[in-house]
Scaffold this motif. Sequence first.
Motif, short mmCIF file in Angstrom:
data_model
loop_
_atom_site.label_atom_id
_atom_site.label_comp_id
_atom_site.label_asym_id
_atom_site.label_seq_id
_atom_site.Cartn_x
_atom_site.Cartn_y
_atom_site.Cartn_z
N LEU A 147 -75.74 -25.18 -98.44
CA LEU A 147 -76.10 -25.79 -96.67
C LEU A 147 -75.84 -24.04 -96.12
O LEU A 147 -75.05 -23.45 -96.50
CB LEU A 147 -75.20 -26.73 -96.31
N ASN A 148 -76.75 -24.20 -94.89
CA ASN A 148 -76.70 -22.98 -94.67
C ASN A 148 -76.60 -22.77 -92.87
O ASN A 148 -77.43 -22.91 -91.45
CB ASN A 148 -78.16 -22.35 -94.16
N CYS A 149 -75.51 -23.27 -92.78
CA CYS A 149 -74.93 -23.52 -90.97
C CYS A 149 -74.14 -22.29 -90.61
O CYS A 149 -72.98 -22.34 -91.19
CB CYS A 149 -73.99 -24.87 -91.16
N GLN A 150 -73.91 -22.43 -89.70
CA GLN A 150 -72.47 -21.82 -88.64
C GLN A 150 -71.02 -22.20 -89.13
O GLN A 150 -70.47 -22.06 -89.13
CB GLN A 150 -73.24 -20.93 -87.57
N LEU A 151 -71.06 -24.30 -88.01
CA LEU A 151 -70.70 -24.64 -88.13
C LEU A 151 -70.04 -25.70 -88.46
O LEU A 151 -69.46 -26.11 -89.65
CB LEU A 151 -70.43 -24.48 -86.63
N LEU A 152 -71.47 -26.67 -88.41
CA LEU A 152 -71.47 -27.75 -89.03
C LEU A 152 -71.60 -28.28 -90.69
O LEU A 152 -72.00 -26.81 -91.08
CB LEU A 152 -72.87 -28.37 -88.95
N GLY A 153 -70.78 -28.82 -91.01
CA GLY A 153 -70.59 -29.16 -92.46
C GLY A 153 -69.69 -28.07 -93.12
O GLY A 153 -69.42 -28.74 -94.14
N GLN B 112 -79.71 -31.81 -95.02
CA GLN B 112 -79.79 -29.97 -95.35
C GLN B 112 -80.65 -30.29 -93.66
O GLN B 112 -80.33 -28.88 -93.61
CB GLN B 112 -79.25 -29.70 -96.60
N ALA B 113 -82.20 -29.83 -94.07
CA ALA B 113 -82.02 -29.55 -93.00
C ALA B 113 -82.44 -30.03 -91.52
O ALA B 113 -82.73 -29.08 -91.08
CB ALA B 113 -83.83 -29.54 -93.17
N PHE B 114 -81.67 -31.04 -91.50
CA PHE B 114 -81.30 -31.64 -90.49
C PHE B 114 -80.18 -31.12 -90.31
O PHE B 114 -80.44 -30.39 -88.31
CB PHE B 114 -81.26 -33.42 -90.52
N LEU B 115 -79.51 -30.90 -90.52
CA LEU B 115 -77.87 -29.99 -90.40
C LEU B 115 -77.92 -28.90 -89.37
O LEU B 115 -77.76 -28.24 -88.71
CB LEU B 115 -76.79 -30.73 -91.05
N GLN B 116 -78.75 -27.89 -90.55
CA GLN B 116 -79.34 -26.24 -90.24
C GLN B 116 -80.39 -26.38 -88.51
O GLN B 116 -79.73 -25.92 -88.46
CB GLN B 116 -80.72 -26.04 -91.16
N ARG B 117 -81.08 -27.59 -88.82
CA ARG B 117 -81.36 -27.35 -87.01
C ARG B 117 -80.45 -27.52 -85.55
O ARG B 117 -80.47 -27.05 -85.04
CB ARG B 117 -82.85 -28.09 -87.08
N LEU B 118 -79.90 -28.70 -86.31
CA LEU B 118 -78.88 -28.78 -85.21
C LEU B 118 -77.71 -27.42 -84.80
O LEU B 118 -77.19 -27.48 -84.32
CB LEU B 118 -78.14 -30.18 -85.89
#
Length: 326
Positions: free
Chosen positions: A75-81, A246-252
Amino acid sequence: MTSRDKILNLFRTCPDQYLSGQDISRSLNISRTAVWKQVKVLRELGFEIEAKHSLGYRLLATPDLLLTSEIESGLNCQLLGQSVVSLAETDSTNVLARRLGEEGALEGTVVVADRQSAGRGRLGRRWESPPGINLYCSILLRPKIPVQQAPQLTFLSAVAVVETLKEVCHLSAEVKWPNDILVGGAKISGLLNEMNAETEQIHFVILGVGVNLNMTEAQFPDILNYPATSVLLETGKPVDRLIFLQAFLQRLDLYYAEFLKEGFSPVRRRWEKLCNMMNMQVEVDQGGGSLCGTVVGLDTEGALRLQLDNGQVERILAGDVRPVKI
Ligand code: BTN
Protein backbone atom coordinates in the motif's frame (compact mmCIF):
# COMPACT_ATOMS: atom_id res chain seq x y z
CA MET A 1 1.84 -8.40 13.36
CA THR A 2 0.72 -11.98 14.10
CA SER A 3 2.84 -15.05 13.23
CA ARG A 4 0.27 -15.82 10.53
CA ASP A 5 0.79 -12.40 8.93
CA LYS A 6 4.57 -12.86 9.19
CA ILE A 7 4.37 -16.22 7.39
CA LEU A 8 2.30 -14.61 4.65
CA ASN A 9 4.90 -11.85 4.35
CA LEU A 10 7.67 -14.44 3.97
CA PHE A 11 5.73 -16.15 1.19
CA ARG A 12 5.21 -12.78 -0.46
CA THR A 13 8.88 -11.88 -0.39
CA CYS A 14 9.78 -15.25 -1.96
CA PRO A 15 7.05 -15.79 -4.56
CA ASP A 16 6.79 -19.31 -6.06
CA GLN A 17 9.53 -20.59 -3.76
CA TYR A 18 9.48 -23.35 -1.19
CA LEU A 19 10.21 -22.22 2.36
CA SER A 20 11.31 -24.92 4.74
CA GLY A 21 9.52 -25.29 8.07
CA GLN A 22 12.87 -24.84 9.76
CA ASP A 23 13.67 -21.57 7.97
CA ILE A 24 10.24 -20.16 8.80
CA SER A 25 10.51 -21.23 12.42
CA ARG A 26 13.97 -19.65 12.70
CA SER A 27 13.07 -16.34 11.13
CA LEU A 28 9.89 -16.00 13.21
CA ASN A 29 11.40 -17.44 16.33
CA ILE A 30 8.56 -19.92 16.82
CA SER A 31 8.54 -23.73 16.92
CA ARG A 32 8.04 -25.85 13.79
CA THR A 33 4.79 -27.13 15.29
CA ALA A 34 3.62 -23.53 15.61
CA VAL A 35 4.52 -22.97 11.94
CA TRP A 36 2.54 -26.05 10.94
CA LYS A 37 -0.46 -24.85 13.02
CA GLN A 38 -0.41 -21.44 11.32
CA VAL A 39 -0.19 -23.06 7.88
CA LYS A 40 -3.25 -25.11 8.81
CA VAL A 41 -5.15 -21.94 9.80
CA LEU A 42 -4.13 -20.24 6.55
CA ARG A 43 -5.42 -23.22 4.58
CA GLU A 44 -8.70 -23.02 6.48
CA LEU A 45 -8.91 -19.35 5.46
CA GLY A 46 -8.64 -20.42 1.81
CA PHE A 47 -4.90 -20.03 1.13
CA GLU A 48 -3.64 -22.87 -1.06
CA ILE A 49 -0.34 -23.96 0.46
CA GLU A 50 1.54 -26.90 -0.93
CA ALA A 51 3.73 -28.92 1.47
CA LYS A 52 6.57 -31.05 0.07
CA HIS A 53 8.54 -33.36 2.28
CA SER A 54 12.11 -32.29 1.53
CA LEU A 55 11.36 -28.76 0.29
CA GLY A 56 8.89 -27.16 2.67
CA TYR A 57 5.86 -24.94 2.03
CA ARG A 58 4.91 -23.01 -1.09
CA LEU A 59 2.03 -20.55 -1.53
CA LEU A 60 0.02 -21.41 -4.63
CA ALA A 61 -3.05 -19.18 -4.39
CA THR A 62 -4.56 -16.56 -2.10
CA PRO A 63 -8.29 -16.21 -1.46
CA ASP A 64 -10.16 -12.94 -2.01
CA LEU A 65 -9.89 -11.97 1.64
CA LEU A 66 -9.20 -8.56 3.03
CA LEU A 67 -6.60 -9.43 5.64
CA THR A 68 -4.70 -6.67 7.42
CA SER A 69 -1.32 -7.90 6.18
CA GLU A 70 -2.58 -8.17 2.59
CA ILE A 71 -4.01 -4.65 2.69
CA GLU A 72 -0.85 -3.17 4.21
CA SER A 73 1.50 -4.99 1.90
CA GLY A 74 2.33 -2.80 -1.09
CA LEU A 75 0.00 0.00 0.00
CA ASN A 76 1.57 3.22 -1.17
CA CYS A 77 0.02 5.95 1.00
CA GLN A 78 1.42 8.87 3.00
CA LEU A 79 -1.22 8.85 5.69
CA LEU A 80 -3.99 6.37 5.07
CA GLY A 81 -3.55 2.80 6.27
CA GLN A 82 -0.97 3.59 8.98
CA SER A 83 -3.13 1.27 10.98
CA VAL A 84 -5.47 -1.24 9.32
CA VAL A 85 -8.13 -3.18 11.20
CA SER A 86 -9.74 -5.95 9.19
CA LEU A 87 -12.47 -8.17 10.57
CA ALA A 88 -14.50 -11.08 9.29
CA GLU A 89 -17.58 -9.47 10.77
CA THR A 90 -18.64 -6.38 12.67
CA ASP A 91 -21.93 -4.54 13.16
CA SER A 92 -20.77 -1.50 11.20
CA THR A 93 -17.25 -0.39 10.26
CA ASN A 94 -18.35 3.21 10.97
CA VAL A 95 -19.34 2.28 14.52
CA LEU A 96 -16.03 0.50 15.11
CA ALA A 97 -14.01 3.35 13.56
CA ARG A 98 -15.85 5.83 15.79
CA ARG A 99 -14.99 3.74 18.85
CA LEU A 100 -11.34 3.58 17.79
CA GLY A 101 -11.39 7.34 17.19
CA GLU A 102 -12.69 7.93 20.71
CA GLU A 103 -9.90 5.72 22.04
CA GLY A 104 -7.32 7.91 20.27
CA ALA A 105 -6.59 5.83 17.12
CA LEU A 106 -4.19 7.33 14.59
CA GLU A 107 -5.34 9.55 11.76
CA GLY A 108 -5.56 7.38 8.64
CA THR A 109 -6.77 4.27 10.49
CA VAL A 110 -8.70 2.07 8.07
CA VAL A 111 -11.40 -0.33 9.26
CA VAL A 112 -12.61 -3.03 6.86
CA ALA A 113 -15.06 -5.88 7.37
CA ASP A 114 -15.92 -8.84 5.19
CA ARG A 115 -19.51 -8.62 6.45
CA GLN A 116 -21.53 -6.07 8.45
CA SER A 117 -24.41 -7.34 10.57
CA ALA A 118 -25.89 -3.82 10.91
CA GLY A 119 -24.43 -1.83 8.00
CA ARG A 120 -25.73 1.73 8.17
CA GLY A 121 -26.91 3.95 5.35
CA ARG A 122 -27.97 7.58 5.26
CA LEU A 123 -31.12 8.72 7.09
CA GLY A 124 -31.08 5.67 9.37
CA ARG A 125 -31.43 3.23 6.46
CA ARG A 126 -29.80 -0.21 6.33
CA TRP A 127 -26.84 -0.96 4.07
CA GLU A 128 -26.92 -4.52 2.76
CA SER A 129 -23.57 -6.07 3.65
CA PRO A 130 -23.34 -9.78 2.72
CA PRO A 131 -19.95 -11.51 3.17
CA GLY A 132 -17.22 -12.15 0.62
CA ILE A 133 -18.34 -9.93 -2.23
CA ASN A 134 -18.34 -6.19 -1.55
CA LEU A 135 -16.31 -3.48 0.10
CA TYR A 136 -17.29 -2.07 3.51
CA CYS A 137 -14.69 0.33 4.78
CA SER A 138 -14.34 3.31 7.15
CA ILE A 139 -11.45 5.74 7.33
CA LEU A 140 -10.63 7.85 10.36
CA LEU A 141 -9.37 11.38 9.67
CA ARG A 142 -8.43 14.20 12.04
CA PRO A 143 -8.41 17.29 9.79
CA LYS A 144 -7.67 20.67 11.38
CA ILE A 145 -10.47 22.48 9.59
CA PRO A 146 -13.53 24.41 10.81
CA VAL A 147 -16.47 22.18 11.78
CA GLN A 148 -18.71 23.56 9.01
CA GLN A 149 -16.19 22.39 6.37
CA ALA A 150 -16.36 18.72 7.42
CA PRO A 151 -19.05 17.86 4.78
CA GLN A 152 -16.46 18.71 2.10
CA LEU A 153 -14.74 15.42 2.87
CA THR A 154 -17.72 13.46 1.50
CA PHE A 155 -16.89 14.79 -1.94
CA LEU A 156 -13.29 13.63 -1.65
CA SER A 157 -14.37 10.05 -1.10
CA ALA A 158 -17.00 10.29 -3.86
CA VAL A 159 -14.43 11.41 -6.42
CA ALA A 160 -11.96 8.74 -5.25
CA VAL A 161 -14.60 5.97 -5.62
CA VAL A 162 -15.62 7.07 -9.13
CA GLU A 163 -12.02 7.31 -10.29
CA THR A 164 -11.16 3.91 -8.79
CA LEU A 165 -14.13 2.33 -10.58
CA LYS A 166 -12.70 3.74 -13.81
CA GLU A 167 -9.07 2.76 -13.13
CA VAL A 168 -9.61 -0.75 -11.75
CA CYS A 169 -12.92 -1.84 -13.31
CA HIS A 170 -13.01 0.32 -16.49
CA LEU A 171 -16.48 1.41 -15.45
CA SER A 172 -17.84 4.96 -15.85
CA ALA A 173 -19.82 6.15 -12.86
CA GLU A 174 -21.33 9.47 -11.81
CA VAL A 175 -21.79 11.25 -8.51
CA LYS A 176 -25.20 12.25 -7.24
CA TRP A 177 -25.43 14.88 -4.52
CA PRO A 178 -24.91 14.44 -1.67
CA ASN A 179 -23.42 10.98 -1.26
CA ASP A 180 -24.35 8.49 -3.99
CA ILE A 181 -22.37 6.94 -6.81
CA LEU A 182 -24.47 5.79 -9.74
CA VAL A 183 -23.98 3.77 -12.91
CA GLY A 184 -26.74 4.25 -15.48
CA GLY A 185 -29.00 5.69 -12.78
CA ALA A 186 -28.53 2.72 -10.39
CA LYS A 187 -26.66 3.02 -7.10
CA ILE A 188 -23.34 1.19 -6.98
CA SER A 189 -21.82 2.87 -3.93
CA GLY A 190 -22.92 4.91 -0.93
CA LEU A 191 -20.98 7.13 1.45
CA LEU A 192 -21.75 7.81 5.08
CA ASN A 193 -19.56 10.38 6.77
CA GLU A 194 -19.85 11.01 10.48
CA MET A 195 -18.16 13.55 12.69
CA ASN A 196 -17.10 13.80 16.31
CA ALA A 197 -16.66 17.46 17.22
CA GLU A 198 -17.15 20.22 19.76
CA THR A 199 -18.55 23.62 18.80
CA GLU A 200 -15.32 24.87 17.29
CA GLN A 201 -13.14 21.80 16.88
CA ILE A 202 -13.27 18.54 14.96
CA HIS A 203 -11.97 15.57 16.94
CA PHE A 204 -12.32 13.22 14.00
CA VAL A 205 -14.33 12.43 10.89
CA ILE A 206 -15.24 8.91 9.74
CA LEU A 207 -15.52 8.39 5.99
CA GLY A 208 -17.74 5.32 5.50
CA VAL A 209 -17.64 3.77 2.05
CA GLY A 210 -19.71 0.88 0.73
CA VAL A 211 -19.18 -0.34 -2.84
CA ASN A 212 -21.18 -3.13 -4.48
CA LEU A 213 -18.43 -5.03 -6.24
CA ASN A 214 -19.29 -8.69 -6.87
CA MET A 215 -22.94 -8.75 -5.89
CA THR A 216 -25.24 -10.78 -8.12
CA GLU A 217 -28.88 -9.96 -8.89
CA ALA A 218 -30.07 -12.60 -6.42
CA GLN A 219 -27.97 -11.12 -3.59
CA PHE A 220 -29.78 -7.78 -3.63
CA PRO A 221 -32.74 -7.63 -1.26
CA ASP A 222 -36.16 -7.95 -2.87
CA ILE A 223 -37.31 -4.61 -1.53
CA LEU A 224 -35.00 -1.67 -2.13
CA ASN A 225 -36.43 1.81 -2.53
CA TYR A 226 -33.98 2.71 -5.28
CA PRO A 227 -32.41 0.90 -8.29
CA ALA A 228 -29.07 -0.68 -7.38
CA THR A 229 -26.26 -2.38 -9.24
CA SER A 230 -22.75 -3.79 -8.81
CA VAL A 231 -19.52 -3.85 -10.80
CA LEU A 232 -20.10 -7.53 -11.63
CA LEU A 233 -23.58 -6.80 -12.97
CA GLU A 234 -22.31 -3.89 -15.06
CA THR A 235 -19.12 -5.37 -16.50
CA GLY A 236 -19.67 -9.13 -16.19
CA LYS A 237 -16.23 -9.37 -14.56
CA PRO A 238 -15.51 -10.03 -10.88
CA VAL A 239 -13.35 -7.51 -9.06
CA ASP A 240 -10.43 -8.35 -6.79
CA ARG A 241 -11.51 -6.57 -3.61
CA LEU A 242 -7.97 -6.12 -2.36
CA ILE A 243 -6.80 -4.42 -5.55
CA PHE A 244 -9.86 -2.18 -5.52
CA LEU A 245 -9.40 -1.21 -1.87
CA GLN A 246 -5.69 -0.42 -2.24
CA ALA A 247 -6.26 1.66 -5.38
CA PHE A 248 -9.09 3.53 -3.63
CA LEU A 249 -7.02 4.25 -0.51
CA GLN A 250 -4.08 5.47 -2.58
CA ARG A 251 -6.28 7.88 -4.52
CA LEU A 252 -8.03 9.13 -1.39
CA ASP A 253 -4.66 9.61 0.28
CA LEU A 254 -3.51 11.87 -2.57
CA TYR A 255 -6.73 13.87 -2.55
CA TYR A 256 -6.68 14.28 1.21
CA ALA A 257 -3.10 15.60 1.10
CA GLU A 258 -4.12 18.00 -1.68
CA PHE A 259 -7.21 19.05 0.30
CA LEU A 260 -5.15 19.89 3.39
CA LYS A 261 -2.74 21.94 1.27
CA GLU A 262 -5.00 23.62 -1.27
CA GLY A 263 -8.46 23.46 0.26
CA PHE A 264 -11.74 22.35 -1.29
CA SER A 265 -11.52 23.94 -4.78
CA PRO A 266 -9.66 21.14 -6.66
CA VAL A 267 -12.00 18.46 -5.29
CA ARG A 268 -15.04 20.60 -5.93
CA ARG A 269 -14.05 21.05 -9.57
CA ARG A 270 -13.51 17.29 -10.02
CA TRP A 271 -16.82 16.48 -8.33
CA GLU A 272 -18.72 18.95 -10.54
CA LYS A 273 -17.26 17.29 -13.66
CA LEU A 274 -18.50 13.89 -12.44
CA CYS A 275 -21.94 15.11 -11.33
CA ASN A 276 -24.78 13.59 -13.33
CA MET A 277 -27.09 16.55 -12.79
CA MET A 278 -24.88 19.57 -13.51
CA ASN A 279 -26.85 22.21 -15.43
CA MET A 280 -29.93 20.01 -15.35
CA GLN A 281 -33.45 20.95 -14.28
CA VAL A 282 -34.14 19.10 -11.04
CA GLU A 283 -36.66 18.84 -8.26
CA VAL A 284 -35.38 18.73 -4.70
CA ASP A 285 -37.60 16.95 -2.22
CA GLN A 286 -36.92 18.44 1.19
CA GLY A 287 -39.39 16.45 3.22
CA GLY A 288 -41.79 19.33 3.93
CA GLY A 289 -41.93 20.52 0.30
CA SER A 290 -40.01 20.63 -2.92
CA LEU A 291 -38.00 23.15 -4.94
CA CYS A 292 -37.35 23.22 -8.69
CA GLY A 293 -34.32 24.71 -10.36
CA THR A 294 -31.09 24.14 -12.25
CA VAL A 295 -28.06 22.58 -10.58
CA VAL A 296 -25.17 25.03 -10.92
CA GLY A 297 -22.60 23.36 -8.67
CA LEU A 298 -21.39 23.02 -5.10
CA ASP A 299 -20.67 25.88 -2.75
CA THR A 300 -17.59 26.11 -0.55
CA GLU A 301 -19.24 24.12 2.22
CA GLY A 302 -20.55 21.35 0.01
CA ALA A 303 -24.15 22.60 -0.25
CA LEU A 304 -25.80 22.12 -3.65
CA ARG A 305 -26.30 25.39 -5.54
CA LEU A 306 -29.69 25.48 -7.19
CA GLN A 307 -30.66 28.32 -9.51
CA LEU A 308 -34.37 29.03 -9.35
CA ASP A 309 -36.43 30.31 -12.29
CA ASN A 310 -36.20 33.88 -10.92
CA GLY A 311 -32.39 33.68 -11.15
CA GLN A 312 -31.85 33.47 -7.40
CA VAL A 313 -29.38 30.79 -6.23
CA GLU A 314 -30.49 28.68 -3.25
CA ARG A 315 -28.16 26.61 -1.05
CA ILE A 316 -29.52 23.11 -0.55
CA LEU A 317 -28.21 21.46 2.60
CA ALA A 318 -30.32 18.30 2.58
CA GLY A 319 -32.85 16.62 0.35
CA ASP A 320 -33.42 14.15 -2.42
CA VAL A 321 -32.59 15.43 -5.91
CA ARG A 322 -34.42 14.11 -8.99
CA PRO A 323 -34.15 15.23 -12.61
CA VAL A 324 -37.30 16.90 -13.91
CA LYS A 325 -38.70 15.01 -16.87
CA ILE A 326 -39.43 17.42 -19.69
C1 BTN B 1 -25.89 5.43 1.89
O1 BTN B 1 -25.83 5.52 0.67
O2 BTN B 1 -26.97 5.47 2.47
C2 BTN B 1 -24.62 5.30 2.67
C3 BTN B 1 -24.13 3.88 2.74
C4 BTN B 1 -22.81 3.74 3.45
C5 BTN B 1 -22.39 2.29 3.66
C6 BTN B 1 -21.03 2.16 4.24
S1 BTN B 1 -20.47 0.49 4.27
C7 BTN B 1 -19.12 0.92 5.27
C8 BTN B 1 -19.62 1.93 6.28
N1 BTN B 1 -20.19 1.26 7.43
C9 BTN B 1 -21.50 1.46 7.54
O3 BTN B 1 -22.23 0.98 8.44
N2 BTN B 1 -21.92 2.24 6.54
C10 BTN B 1 -20.84 2.65 5.68
